[in-house]
Motif scaffolding. Sequence first.
Motif, PDB file in Angstrom:
ATOM      1  N   GLN B 138       1.137  -1.269   0.151  1.00  0.00           N
ATOM      2  CA  GLN B 138      -0.261   0.115   0.281  1.00  0.00           C
ATOM      3  C   GLN B 138       1.244   0.710   0.549  1.00  0.00           C
ATOM      4  O   GLN B 138       0.505   2.485  -0.707  1.00  0.00           O
ATOM      5  CB  GLN B 138      -0.396  -0.327   1.635  1.00  0.00           C
ATOM      6  CG  GLN B 138      -1.382  -0.683   1.089  1.00  0.00           C
ATOM      7  CD  GLN B 138      -3.102  -0.832   2.349  1.00  0.00           C
ATOM      8  OE1 GLN B 138      -2.666  -0.286   3.414  1.00  0.00           O
ATOM      9  NE2 GLN B 138      -3.938  -1.960   2.635  1.00  0.00           N
ATOM     10  N   SER B 139       1.993   1.056   0.998  1.00  0.00           N
ATOM     11  CA  SER B 139       2.798   2.792   0.843  1.00  0.00           C
ATOM     12  C   SER B 139       3.587   2.554  -0.750  1.00  0.00           C
ATOM     13  O   SER B 139       4.132   4.331  -0.756  1.00  0.00           O
ATOM     14  CB  SER B 139       2.662   3.037   2.589  1.00  0.00           C
ATOM     15  OG  SER B 139       4.506   0.964   2.289  1.00  0.00           O
ATOM     16  N   VAL B 140       4.521   2.004  -0.209  1.00  0.00           N
ATOM     17  CA  VAL B 140       5.687   2.410  -1.297  1.00  0.00           C
ATOM     18  C   VAL B 140       5.319   1.092  -2.541  1.00  0.00           C
ATOM     19  O   VAL B 140       5.006   2.138  -3.457  1.00  0.00           O
ATOM     20  CB  VAL B 140       6.679   1.487  -0.523  1.00  0.00           C
ATOM     21  CG1 VAL B 140       8.212   1.911  -1.374  1.00  0.00           C
ATOM     22  CG2 VAL B 140       7.126   2.055   0.399  1.00  0.00           C
ATOM     23  N   LEU B 141       5.071  -0.465  -2.739  1.00  0.00           N
ATOM     24  CA  LEU B 141       4.909  -0.717  -4.227  1.00  0.00           C
ATOM     25  C   LEU B 141       4.453  -0.908  -4.850  1.00  0.00           C
ATOM     26  O   LEU B 141       4.738  -0.380  -6.151  1.00  0.00           O
ATOM     27  CB  LEU B 141       5.722  -2.052  -3.524  1.00  0.00           C
ATOM     28  CG  LEU B 141       6.428  -2.817  -3.061  1.00  0.00           C
ATOM     29  CD1 LEU B 141       6.516  -4.684  -1.685  1.00  0.00           C
ATOM     30  CD2 LEU B 141       7.603  -2.508  -3.444  1.00  0.00           C
ATOM     31  N   SER B 142       3.301  -0.485  -4.518  1.00  0.00           N
ATOM     32  CA  SER B 142       2.396   0.198  -5.348  1.00  0.00           C
ATOM     33  C   SER B 142       2.403   0.604  -6.302  1.00  0.00           C
ATOM     34  O   SER B 142       2.306   1.321  -7.640  1.00  0.00           O
ATOM     35  CB  SER B 142       1.102  -0.420  -5.162  1.00  0.00           C
ATOM     36  OG  SER B 142       0.760   0.822  -3.875  1.00  0.00           O
ATOM     37  N   ARG B 143       3.855   1.926  -5.971  1.00  0.00           N
ATOM     38  CA  ARG B 143       3.624   3.148  -7.039  1.00  0.00           C
ATOM     39  C   ARG B 143       4.899   3.175  -7.901  1.00  0.00           C
ATOM     40  O   ARG B 143       5.122   3.979  -8.746  1.00  0.00           O
ATOM     41  CB  ARG B 143       3.609   4.333  -5.397  1.00  0.00           C
ATOM     42  CG  ARG B 143       2.025   4.833  -4.994  1.00  0.00           C
ATOM     43  CD  ARG B 143       2.165   5.589  -4.007  1.00  0.00           C
ATOM     44  NE  ARG B 143       1.243   4.393  -3.358  1.00  0.00           N
ATOM     45  CZ  ARG B 143       0.809   5.649  -1.953  1.00  0.00           C
ATOM     46  NH1 ARG B 143       1.028   6.702  -1.771  1.00  0.00           N
ATOM     47  NH2 ARG B 143      -0.582   5.442  -1.581  1.00  0.00           N
ATOM     48  N   LEU B 144       5.292   1.950  -7.616  1.00  0.00           N
ATOM     49  CA  LEU B 144       6.486   1.673  -8.291  1.00  0.00           C
ATOM     50  C   LEU B 144       6.432   1.843  -9.691  1.00  0.00           C
ATOM     51  O   LEU B 144       5.342   0.893  -9.924  1.00  0.00           O
ATOM     52  CB  LEU B 144       7.851   1.284  -7.247  1.00  0.00           C
ATOM     53  CG  LEU B 144       8.140   1.329  -5.541  1.00  0.00           C
ATOM     54  CD1 LEU B 144       9.535   0.079  -5.433  1.00  0.00           C
ATOM     55  CD2 LEU B 144       8.807   2.322  -6.158  1.00  0.00           C
ATOM     56  N   TYR B 146       6.667  -0.924 -12.788  1.00  0.00           N
ATOM     57  CA  TYR B 146       6.281  -2.107 -13.196  1.00  0.00           C
ATOM     58  C   TYR B 146       7.842  -2.900 -12.672  1.00  0.00           C
ATOM     59  O   TYR B 146       8.884  -2.230 -13.556  1.00  0.00           O
ATOM     60  CB  TYR B 146       5.787  -2.470 -14.163  1.00  0.00           C
ATOM     61  CG  TYR B 146       5.773  -3.616 -15.120  1.00  0.00           C
ATOM     62  CD1 TYR B 146       4.944  -4.847 -14.041  1.00  0.00           C
ATOM     63  CD2 TYR B 146       6.532  -4.364 -15.675  1.00  0.00           C
ATOM     64  CE1 TYR B 146       4.963  -5.942 -14.904  1.00  0.00           C
ATOM     65  CE2 TYR B 146       6.462  -5.730 -16.647  1.00  0.00           C
ATOM     66  CZ  TYR B 146       5.224  -6.862 -15.765  1.00  0.00           C
ATOM     67  OH  TYR B 146       5.868  -7.554 -15.502  1.00  0.00           O
ATOM     68  N   GLY B 147       7.597  -3.844 -12.629  1.00  0.00           N
ATOM     69  CA  GLY B 147       9.371  -4.407 -12.856  1.00  0.00           C
ATOM     70  C   GLY B 147       9.478  -4.273 -11.469  1.00  0.00           C
ATOM     71  O   GLY B 147      10.892  -5.106 -10.981  1.00  0.00           O
ATOM     72  N   TYR B 148       9.249  -2.822 -10.568  1.00  0.00           N
ATOM     73  CA  TYR B 148       9.934  -3.337  -9.035  1.00  0.00           C
ATOM     74  C   TYR B 148       8.806  -3.550  -8.179  1.00  0.00           C
ATOM     75  O   TYR B 148       9.165  -2.722  -6.714  1.00  0.00           O
ATOM     76  CB  TYR B 148      10.386  -1.669  -9.214  1.00  0.00           C
ATOM     77  CG  TYR B 148      11.925  -2.030 -10.329  1.00  0.00           C
ATOM     78  CD1 TYR B 148      13.164  -2.302  -9.317  1.00  0.00           C
ATOM     79  CD2 TYR B 148      11.764  -0.962 -11.067  1.00  0.00           C
ATOM     80  CE1 TYR B 148      13.938  -1.845 -11.169  1.00  0.00           C
ATOM     81  CE2 TYR B 148      12.043  -0.978 -12.162  1.00  0.00           C
ATOM     82  CZ  TYR B 148      13.618  -1.195 -12.060  1.00  0.00           C
ATOM     83  OH  TYR B 148      14.539  -1.142 -12.359  1.00  0.00           O
ATOM     84  N   GLN B 149       7.781  -3.763  -8.026  1.00  0.00           N
ATOM     85  CA  GLN B 149       7.425  -3.847  -7.409  1.00  0.00           C
ATOM     86  C   GLN B 149       7.349  -5.452  -6.605  1.00  0.00           C
ATOM     87  O   GLN B 149       5.979  -5.064  -4.964  1.00  0.00           O
ATOM     88  CB  GLN B 149       5.459  -4.000  -7.828  1.00  0.00           C
ATOM     89  CG  GLN B 149       5.562  -2.799  -8.612  1.00  0.00           C
ATOM     90  CD  GLN B 149       4.265  -2.703  -9.726  1.00  0.00           C
ATOM     91  OE1 GLN B 149       3.223  -3.218  -9.799  1.00  0.00           O
ATOM     92  NE2 GLN B 149       3.494  -1.580  -9.488  1.00  0.00           N
ATOM     93  N   ASP B 150       7.662  -6.298  -6.670  1.00  0.00           N
ATOM     94  CA  ASP B 150       8.113  -7.397  -6.009  1.00  0.00           C
ATOM     95  C   ASP B 150       8.390  -7.264  -4.166  1.00  0.00           C
ATOM     96  O   ASP B 150       9.301  -6.730  -4.184  1.00  0.00           O
ATOM     97  CB  ASP B 150       8.874  -8.227  -6.498  1.00  0.00           C
ATOM     98  CG  ASP B 150       8.519  -9.977  -6.224  1.00  0.00           C
ATOM     99  OD1 ASP B 150       8.188 -10.670  -6.403  1.00  0.00           O
ATOM    100  OD2 ASP B 150       8.488 -10.091  -4.753  1.00  0.00           O
TER     101      ASP B 150
END
Lengths: 210, 221
Positions: B138-144, B146-150
Motif C-alpha cells: 500500500q505504501s510503497v510498492l504499488s507506486r513503483l 512495473y518490475g520493481y513491485q515485488d
Amino acid sequence: MAGQSDPHLSIFSSAEVEFLAEDEMVEIVPNISMDPLNLLCGNFGPFRPQIATEVPMWLAMALKKRGKCTIRPPEWMSVGKLTQVLEAERDSPREFQPLPFHYVEISRLLFDHAREDIPDVYMVRSLIEDIRDVRFHKVESGLETIAARTHAVKLKNLSAMEVNIVRPFFVRALQAFYKHDSPQMIHQPDTSSRRPQVADRGPRRDLRPR
Amino acid sequence: MASGSEEGLGLGSEEFDPISAKTDVELLKRAWRNEKASPEILQFQEALVQRAREQTQLSEGTVEEYAEDGTDPLRVSLYQMDLDRTQFLLRSYLRIRLQKIERYMIHISKTELWNRLSKQERKFATSCTDNLGKHLNQSVLSRLPYGYQDILKQSISSEEDDMVPEPQLDTFVFCKSKGSVGSFQLDDVGDEIVDLIADDLYVLRYKSIKALVETGQIDLV
C-alpha cells in the motif's frame, strides 16, 4: 571500552549478566530459624541459627538485606588467594588464571551488600580491581594479534563480565577480517581492472600460512 | 509442589545431559542464553517451556496461599522473588524468539527453520508477514514502476529473492564446551582444526559450531 554502535552485538546487558551470577552458590550463616524453601530453582535450607548452609546469591542477598544472615565470602576472595592470583596473572602474559566465571559480579554484589562480612575488605577490593586491570590489559594486547585468517580465538578462563564487555569489539574485528579475507572479496576485482590490482595483491599471499 | 523437576521425567530430545541432571530453571536459563547469543532462531523448547509454565503456575498458587494464610512475610517474599526470576527467564526467552521472527520472518518461512517454531510462533510469523506485505504494497510498492513491485526481489531481473533479510551465520560467537568435544574442523575448506576440551572458552564462527550448538554439546555465552 568497546564501541556501542551496533546494539545487536552486545547481546546481554550487564544487568542480565548479574542476573546469571545471582544463581551462583554462596555459604551463609543464618541467625533465624526457617523451614526449608522449596523453590523453582531448587530446595534450600532448613535454616537454623549459626548453622551454615548453601544458597544462591540472590537468596543470600535477600536475607542479608533484611539482616537475617551473615555471608561467608568464598574461598577465592581472601587476601592470600587473590595475591597469588594477581602474581600469577602478572607472570603469565598470555593466560588467564582460573577464577569463578562470575567473579566480577559476585565480588561486586558482596562489596555492595555484605562488606562487613568480608575480612580485609579494602585490600580484597583493590586486589580484585588490580586483577581485572591486568586481565583487561591482556585482552587488549590479545586483540592486537587478531589478523586475517583468524578463525578461532581461545580465551580460556575469561569471565562472564569480561566476555560481555569485549564482545562487541571482538566480534566486529573478527567479522571485518573474515569479510575482507573471503575469496569473493579477493577475486571480484579480477574481472574489471587488472593492472593496478596485481601490485596490491602481491603481499596478500604472505598472510596465508597460519 | 513447586520443586525442581524430577530428573529423568519427560526427557525430550532437547535435554540430554546425563553428566549433570539439572532443574528446569537451569535448562531454561541455558536455552535463554543460547537463544540470545545465536544469530538464527533455535529449536523451540516445547516440553521445557510447558513444564516451566506449569511450575510457575503452581508457584503462583503457593505464593497466593501463603499471602492469605498469614505465613511469615519473609518466606512469601522469597517465594515471590524465585517466581519473578523464573518468569523473567520464560518471558525473555519467548520475546527474543519473537524479535528474531520479526526480523527474519520471510527467511524463516522459506527454510527448514520454520519447523523450529512453536504453533503460536508460526501463527505470529504468518500474520506478521501478511501485515508487512500489505503495508509495503500500500505504501510503497504499488507506486513503483512495473518490475520493481515485488516484495522479495529488487527488480524483476533478480534471479533469486534478494530482498529477504537473513541471519548472519558468518558472525562470531563466544562459546564454552561442556564436555570434551574433541577436535573438529572449523571450515569447510580450511585445514584449521580446533580441539575443544571441557570448559574452554572460544570465539568461533557460528557456522562452524552450529551443529554442536544444536545438539547441545556447546553452550554460547
